[in-house]
Design an enzyme around this catalytic site. Sequence first.
Site, PDB file in Angstrom:
ATOM      1  N   ASP A  37      -5.254 -29.699  24.144  1.00 23.30           N
ATOM      2  CA  ASP A  37      -5.424 -28.298  24.529  1.00 23.30           C
ATOM      3  C   ASP A  37      -4.504 -27.877  25.673  1.00 23.30           C
ATOM      4  O   ASP A  37      -3.864 -28.707  26.325  1.00 23.30           O
ATOM      5  CB  ASP A  37      -6.877 -28.045  24.953  1.00 23.30           C
ATOM      6  N   LYS A  59      -5.477 -23.179  23.367  1.00 23.88           N
ATOM      7  CA  LYS A  59      -6.087 -21.845  23.285  1.00 23.88           C
ATOM      8  C   LYS A  59      -6.213 -21.328  24.706  1.00 23.88           C
ATOM      9  O   LYS A  59      -6.745 -21.990  25.576  1.00 23.88           O
ATOM     10  CB  LYS A  59      -7.464 -21.890  22.624  1.00 23.88           C
ATOM     11  N   MET A 172     -14.354 -19.250  32.452  1.00 30.23           N
ATOM     12  CA  MET A 172     -13.602 -18.282  31.640  1.00 30.23           C
ATOM     13  C   MET A 172     -14.057 -16.849  31.920  1.00 30.23           C
ATOM     14  O   MET A 172     -14.165 -16.031  31.014  1.00 30.23           O
ATOM     15  CB  MET A 172     -13.760 -18.614  30.150  1.00 30.23           C
TER      16      MET A 172
END
Length: 254
Positions: A37, A59, A172
């Site tokens: 990732d 991502k 996030m």
Amino acid sequence: MQSKPFITLVGAGPGDPDLITLKGIKAIQDADVILYDALVNQEVLAYAKPSCTKIYVGKRAERISTSQDYINKLLVDYALTHGHVVRLKGGDPFVFGRGGEELDYVRRFNIPTAVVPGISSSTGLTGLQQIPLTYRGVSESFWVITGATSDGRLSDDLYTAVNTKATVVVLMGHAKLDQIISLYKENGRNDLPIALIQNGSLPNERVALGTIDTIIEESNKKTIGVPAIIVLGEVVSKHLAFKIVKEKIQSLAV
């Protein structure tokens, strides 16, 4: 001879390559294919054997990224054609890492799986900043909440968390910082300590400390951006820099 299909989810930790577990390193060393990732420190890929195929499937919020469906298919395809696939994720695979979704998918193909936990940014970065998530008489628990749902809304859990004495860690959630601050102000939490930690555990780490009323200004001063976690709760006042500032304010008031 090709090894049998096998998939291991490995948590690489919050960023510092030294914070991956020994078991995680052993899995990387054994891997025939590694799907890694965006938040994985690529230094850990050096543990892989020369013949290992390394594929970036990062991502990132608000950026063009690899779809989850495509990653799921890659996991199965490479396991069936190459053998041992390591799915290398930042933090811990099961803390907003979609590890559960990936296991659900690959198990449909009867491929054996294993998980190597990693240090989540929610516990690791707060620990590195010496912010205790729990503290007797201050916080009896901590919550880890995503900043936004899959459809872009502020997480419903934040509307409950705003009224708790528990420490709240938002992952996030930087893009929703203004909304989170507004929510806490609407609930009279203006003086609640808050910390923003960007690129935690890395040389370019940045930290902003303040209260609900002051954090936007402090964030702008420190030019905090993504990736960053948000920590809300009285325990943030245990941060050494926060305590020094508080002591200075108190001395000026005398």
